[in-house]
Design a protein around this motif. Structure first.
Motif, PDB file in Angstrom:
ATOM      1  N   ALA A   1       0.840  -1.209   0.000  1.00  0.00           N
ATOM      2  CA  ALA A   1       0.000   0.000   0.000  1.00  0.00           C
ATOM      3  C   ALA A   1       0.870   1.252   0.000  1.00  0.00           C
ATOM      4  O   ALA A   1       0.552   2.245  -0.676  1.00  0.00           O
ATOM      5  N   ARG A   2       1.975   1.222   0.721  1.00  0.00           N
ATOM      6  CA  ARG A   2       2.885   2.367   0.741  1.00  0.00           C
ATOM      7  C   ARG A   2       3.635   2.495  -0.588  1.00  0.00           C
ATOM      8  O   ARG A   2       3.864   3.600  -1.076  1.00  0.00           O
ATOM      9  N   ARG A   3       4.012   1.362  -1.154  1.00  0.00           N
ATOM     10  CA  ARG A   3       4.771   1.390  -2.404  1.00  0.00           C
ATOM     11  C   ARG A   3       3.994   2.090  -3.512  1.00  0.00           C
ATOM     12  O   ARG A   3       4.565   2.795  -4.349  1.00  0.00           O
ATOM     13  N   TYR A   4       2.677   1.895  -3.520  1.00  0.00           N
ATOM     14  CA  TYR A   4       1.855   2.508  -4.566  1.00  0.00           C
ATOM     15  C   TYR A   4       1.066   3.708  -4.044  1.00  0.00           C
ATOM     16  O   TYR A   4       0.088   4.123  -4.654  1.00  0.00           O
ATOM     17  N   GLY A   5       1.527   4.258  -2.938  1.00  0.00           N
ATOM     18  CA  GLY A   5       0.864   5.425  -2.381  1.00  0.00           C
ATOM     19  C   GLY A   5       1.215   6.698  -3.141  1.00  0.00           C
ATOM     20  O   GLY A   5       1.937   6.680  -4.137  1.00  0.00           O
ATOM     21  N   LYS A   6       0.719   7.817  -2.645  1.00  0.00           N
ATOM     22  CA  LYS A   6       0.943   9.111  -3.291  1.00  0.00           C
ATOM     23  C   LYS A   6       1.933   9.931  -2.479  1.00  0.00           C
ATOM     24  O   LYS A   6       1.880   9.960  -1.253  1.00  0.00           O
ATOM     25  N   LEU A   7       2.817  10.613  -3.198  1.00  0.00           N
ATOM     26  CA  LEU A   7       3.816  11.450  -2.557  1.00  0.00           C
ATOM     27  C   LEU A   7       3.320  12.884  -2.422  1.00  0.00           C
ATOM     28  O   LEU A   7       2.710  13.428  -3.333  1.00  0.00           O
TER      29      LEU A   7
ATOM     30  N   SER B   1       9.665  17.127   8.252  1.00  0.00           N
ATOM     31  CA  SER B   1       9.701  15.671   8.124  1.00  0.00           C
ATOM     32  C   SER B   1       9.083  14.990   9.334  1.00  0.00           C
ATOM     33  O   SER B   1       9.141  15.489  10.457  1.00  0.00           O
ATOM     34  N   SER B   2       8.501  13.812   9.084  1.00  0.00           N
ATOM     35  CA  SER B   2       7.980  12.956  10.156  1.00  0.00           C
ATOM     36  C   SER B   2       8.657  11.596  10.046  1.00  0.00           C
ATOM     37  O   SER B   2       9.483  11.364   9.149  1.00  0.00           O
ATOM     38  N   ASP B   3       8.297  10.661  10.943  1.00  0.00           N
ATOM     39  CA  ASP B   3       9.103   9.456  11.102  1.00  0.00           C
ATOM     40  C   ASP B   3       9.064   8.468   9.950  1.00  0.00           C
ATOM     41  O   ASP B   3       9.904   7.563   9.897  1.00  0.00           O
ATOM     42  N   ASN B   4       8.146   8.589   9.014  1.00  0.00           N
ATOM     43  CA  ASN B   4       8.112   7.668   7.875  1.00  0.00           C
ATOM     44  C   ASN B   4       8.376   8.352   6.543  1.00  0.00           C
ATOM     45  O   ASN B   4       8.110   7.782   5.485  1.00  0.00           O
TER      46      ASN B   4
ATOM     47  N   LEU C   1       4.729   9.840   2.029  1.00  0.00           N
ATOM     48  CA  LEU C   1       4.020   8.854   1.230  1.00  0.00           C
ATOM     49  C   LEU C   1       2.734   8.448   1.939  1.00  0.00           C
ATOM     50  O   LEU C   1       2.761   7.930   3.051  1.00  0.00           O
ATOM     51  N   THR C   2       1.583   8.718   1.305  1.00  0.00           N
ATOM     52  CA  THR C   2       0.277   8.308   1.832  1.00  0.00           C
ATOM     53  C   THR C   2      -0.091   6.969   1.219  1.00  0.00           C
ATOM     54  O   THR C   2      -0.181   6.849  -0.006  1.00  0.00           O
ATOM     55  N   PRO C   3      -0.274   5.920   2.047  1.00  0.00           N
ATOM     56  CA  PRO C   3      -0.554   4.586   1.497  1.00  0.00           C
ATOM     57  C   PRO C   3      -1.791   4.568   0.612  1.00  0.00           C
ATOM     58  O   PRO C   3      -2.757   5.301   0.834  1.00  0.00           O
ATOM     59  N   ALA C   4      -1.768   3.705  -0.393  1.00  0.00           N
ATOM     60  CA  ALA C   4      -2.914   3.567  -1.295  1.00  0.00           C
ATOM     61  C   ALA C   4      -4.039   2.790  -0.616  1.00  0.00           C
ATOM     62  O   ALA C   4      -3.812   2.027   0.322  1.00  0.00           O
ATOM     63  N   GLU C   5      -5.248   3.016  -1.091  1.00  0.00           N
ATOM     64  CA  GLU C   5      -6.399   2.255  -0.601  1.00  0.00           C
ATOM     65  C   GLU C   5      -6.319   0.809  -1.103  1.00  0.00           C
ATOM     66  O   GLU C   5      -5.801   0.537  -2.194  1.00  0.00           O
ATOM     67  N   LEU C   6      -6.830  -0.128  -0.280  1.00  0.00           N
ATOM     68  CA  LEU C   6      -6.831  -1.538  -0.678  1.00  0.00           C
ATOM     69  C   LEU C   6      -8.030  -1.797  -1.586  1.00  0.00           C
ATOM     70  O   LEU C   6      -9.069  -2.312  -1.166  1.00  0.00           O
TER      71      LEU C   6
ATOM     72  N   ARG D   1      12.465  -1.760  -1.370  1.00  0.00           N
ATOM     73  CA  ARG D   1      12.853  -1.671   0.038  1.00  0.00           C
ATOM     74  C   ARG D   1      12.814  -0.250   0.572  1.00  0.00           C
ATOM     75  O   ARG D   1      12.606  -0.039   1.767  1.00  0.00           O
ATOM     76  N   TYR D   2      13.014   0.716  -0.304  1.00  0.00           N
ATOM     77  CA  TYR D   2      13.008   2.100   0.146  1.00  0.00           C
ATOM     78  C   TYR D   2      11.697   2.821  -0.175  1.00  0.00           C
ATOM     79  O   TYR D   2      11.625   4.043  -0.187  1.00  0.00           O
ATOM     80  N   GLY D   3      10.669   2.048  -0.450  1.00  0.00           N
ATOM     81  CA  GLY D   3       9.333   2.615  -0.597  1.00  0.00           C
ATOM     82  C   GLY D   3       9.129   3.444  -1.844  1.00  0.00           C
ATOM     83  O   GLY D   3       8.211   4.272  -1.900  1.00  0.00           O
ATOM     84  N   ILE D   4       9.955   3.245  -2.856  1.00  0.00           N
ATOM     85  CA  ILE D   4       9.815   4.004  -4.103  1.00  0.00           C
ATOM     86  C   ILE D   4       8.869   3.238  -5.024  1.00  0.00           C
ATOM     87  O   ILE D   4       9.017   2.022  -5.199  1.00  0.00           O
ATOM     88  N   PRO D   5       7.884   3.900  -5.617  1.00  0.00           N
ATOM     89  CA  PRO D   5       6.956   3.210  -6.517  1.00  0.00           C
ATOM     90  C   PRO D   5       7.690   2.438  -7.609  1.00  0.00           C
ATOM     91  O   PRO D   5       8.771   2.824  -8.034  1.00  0.00           O
ATOM     92  N   MET D   6       7.085   1.345  -8.048  1.00  0.00           N
ATOM     93  CA  MET D   6       7.706   0.452  -9.025  1.00  0.00           C
ATOM     94  C   MET D   6       8.130   1.212 -10.283  1.00  0.00           C
ATOM     95  O   MET D   6       7.339   1.938 -10.886  1.00  0.00           O
ATOM     96  N   ALA D   7       9.406   1.059 -10.662  1.00  0.00           N
ATOM     97  CA  ALA D   7       9.926   1.727 -11.844  1.00  0.00           C
ATOM     98  C   ALA D   7       9.448   1.012 -13.106  1.00  0.00           C
ATOM     99  O   ALA D   7       9.219  -0.198 -13.103  1.00  0.00           O
ATOM    100  N   ASP D   8       9.314   1.794 -14.211  1.00  0.00           N
ATOM    101  CA  ASP D   8       8.950   1.160 -15.473  1.00  0.00           C
ATOM    102  C   ASP D   8      10.184   0.479 -16.070  1.00  0.00           C
ATOM    103  O   ASP D   8      11.298   0.615 -15.575  1.00  0.00           O
TER     104      ASP D   8
END
Length: 452
Positions: free
Chosen positions: A150-156, A162-165, A257-262, A387-394
């Motif tokens: 959910a975080r990987r595909y969330g919105k930046l 800064s906060s802890d995540n 990063l705001t997690p995506a909805e399931l 691993r670093y929460g970056i959305p999947m690269a093309d």
């Protein structure tokens, strides 16, 4: 020139080399002439120093250089022609009869010690049995992975502080003993995911920061291991080992990063359109994916166990005394006898395993192609993004990242070693009896931490 090999035993040999004047004199005279064209001495114009003076001042060194070239070339040719498998490099033998008259060069004699690889056979068969431990996936693991996806595909977004995540884009600069930025120190830009900063003090120092804020950090606390440090700072492994860990960190950008909805949109992004269509199917697919991910851990444990078993089974003998002398002679930094004796067993086991690997590669006809390296590099970069929460690269971005990775000599070596290991382990599994054994994560950790 005459070169003779005297075998001391099956693991040690001596090369006796006799040089006649004609073996080196032409090259020596040419070296004197070439050096005379460029040398500059007080009282003479560059290139106009008399040949007699050049020979008197620099002749012995130039002679030594030319003779060393002849010796090195002849040793290399002898090794290749006789298909010798040598360990380390030839060592000059301490012998008072070696050498010749350097003031009146004519005939010279030299002796070199060789360490020879042991001759052995290794046959894999179905009688060789090994366990392949598989980690059982539980609900806790699945829940964590759901959150990660959910975080990987969330919105930046870009908050003010800064906060802890959050993810920080930062500039790093190496500091000196007095806390000043070193002019010739290591510098670079990178991203830091606060979620993965394990050191509590370091993480706390980076929370509540805004663009332009500067913090002094121990850069090693920003990453999980030395390999990540090498990649983050674009340095070599040797630089990483000697690195002064204090760095200036300046915040250039803050990202939340705001997690995506399931929902179906997330399901499609994670596994492809229409692959899963419900929460239950999503979790099942995640369980399957986790099982695949844990295969890497299982492979590492399997490699350790099979390595120890094959080392024990093969029982190789090395030219230990020669190798110890070679280590002492070739080490860039002085090494004490105590340190050598303490470290040598690990070195010897590593060398024995390398010999076994090479033998199995030859017997299995295993090869490493460019496509193998590119595939592994892409897998490494995709894992790093995840691993670093970056959305999947093309695919294009992944290919470019992999090409940059392979363009770094140290990284290229790492990728090559990973590919070689995977090919070798696959070959071993195909030629011995392997039994799958399912264990809990905790039990797996105990097995992995057990000394063998």
């Amino acid at each position: 020139m005459k070169i003779q090999q005297e075998n001391v035993d099956q693991l040690n040999a001596v090369l006796n080399i006799d040089l006649a004047q004609e073996d080196y004199m032409a090259n020596y005279e040419k070296a004197l002439k070439d050096y005379g064209k460029k040398v500059a001495l007080p009282g003479f114009r560059a290139g106009k120093v008399p040949a007699a003076i050049v020979k008197k001042r620099f002749g012995k060194q130039l002679l030594a250089d030319e003779i060393n070239k002849v010796i090195n070339n002849s040793i290399t040719a002898h090794i290749q022609e006789n298909k010798l498998e040598v360990l380390g490099n030839p060592l000059p033998r301490n012998n008072e009869s070696d050498g010749g008259d350097w003031d009146n060069p004519a005939n010279f004699s030299f002796s070199y010690e060789l360490g020879l690889a042991p001759q052995f056979e290794i046959k894999l068969s179905s009688k060789d049995k090994e366990s392949f431990h598989i980690i059982k996936v539980d609900e806790e693991m699945i829940n964590k992975q759901v959150s990660d996806i959910a975080r990987r595909y969330g919105k930046l977004s870009t908050p003010e502080v800064s906060s802890d995540n959050d993810l920080l884009v930062v500039d790093l600069a190496e500091l000196g003993e007095n806390g000043e930025v070193l002019e010739d120190g290591i510098k670079g830009s990178t991203t830091v995911s606060l979620e993965f900063v394990k050191d509590k003090a370091t993480k706390k120092s980076l929370i509540g920061k805004k663009i332009g804020d500067e913090v002094t950090v121990d850069v090693k606390n920003l990453v999980e291991n030395e390999h990540d440090l090498v990649r983050m700072l674009n340095i070599t492994n040797e630089q990483a080992k000697e690195l002064n860990a204090k760095f200036s960190l300046i915040v250039k950008e803050v990202r939340t990063l705001t997690p995506a909805e399931l929902d179906q949109d997330l399901f499609d992004k994670a596994f492809g359109p229409g692959t899963v269509s419900s929460d239950a199917e999503f979790r099942t697919k995640i369980a399957e994916q986790l099982q695949l991910n844990f295969v890497n851990d299982s492979n590492r444990l399997f490699k350790r166990d099979v390595t120890n078993r094959l080392l024990e089974k093969t029982a190789l003998t090395l030219p230990d005394e020669f190798l110890k002398r070679w280590i002492m002679a070739s080490n860039e930094r002085p090494i004490s006898d105590e340190q050598l004796q303490a470290d040598y067993p690990n070195y010897a086991n590593g060398l024995k395993w390398q010999l076994i690997e090479n033998k199995l590669f030859q017997e299995g006809g295993l090869k490493i192609e460019n496509a193998d390296l590119m595939g592994e590099a892409k897998a490494i970069m995709a894992d790093q993004f995840a691993r670093y929460g970056i959305p999947m690269a093309d695919e294009e971005m992944l290919t470019q990242s992999a090409q940059r990775l392979l363009g770094n000599r140290e990284e290229m070596r790492y990728v090559y070693e990973q590919v070689a290991e995977k090919k070798l382990m696959s070959y071993i599994k195909e030629n011995i009896s392997v039994k799958d054994v399912e264990v809990s994560f905790d039990d797996f950790v105990k097995l992995a931490n057990a000394e063998k």
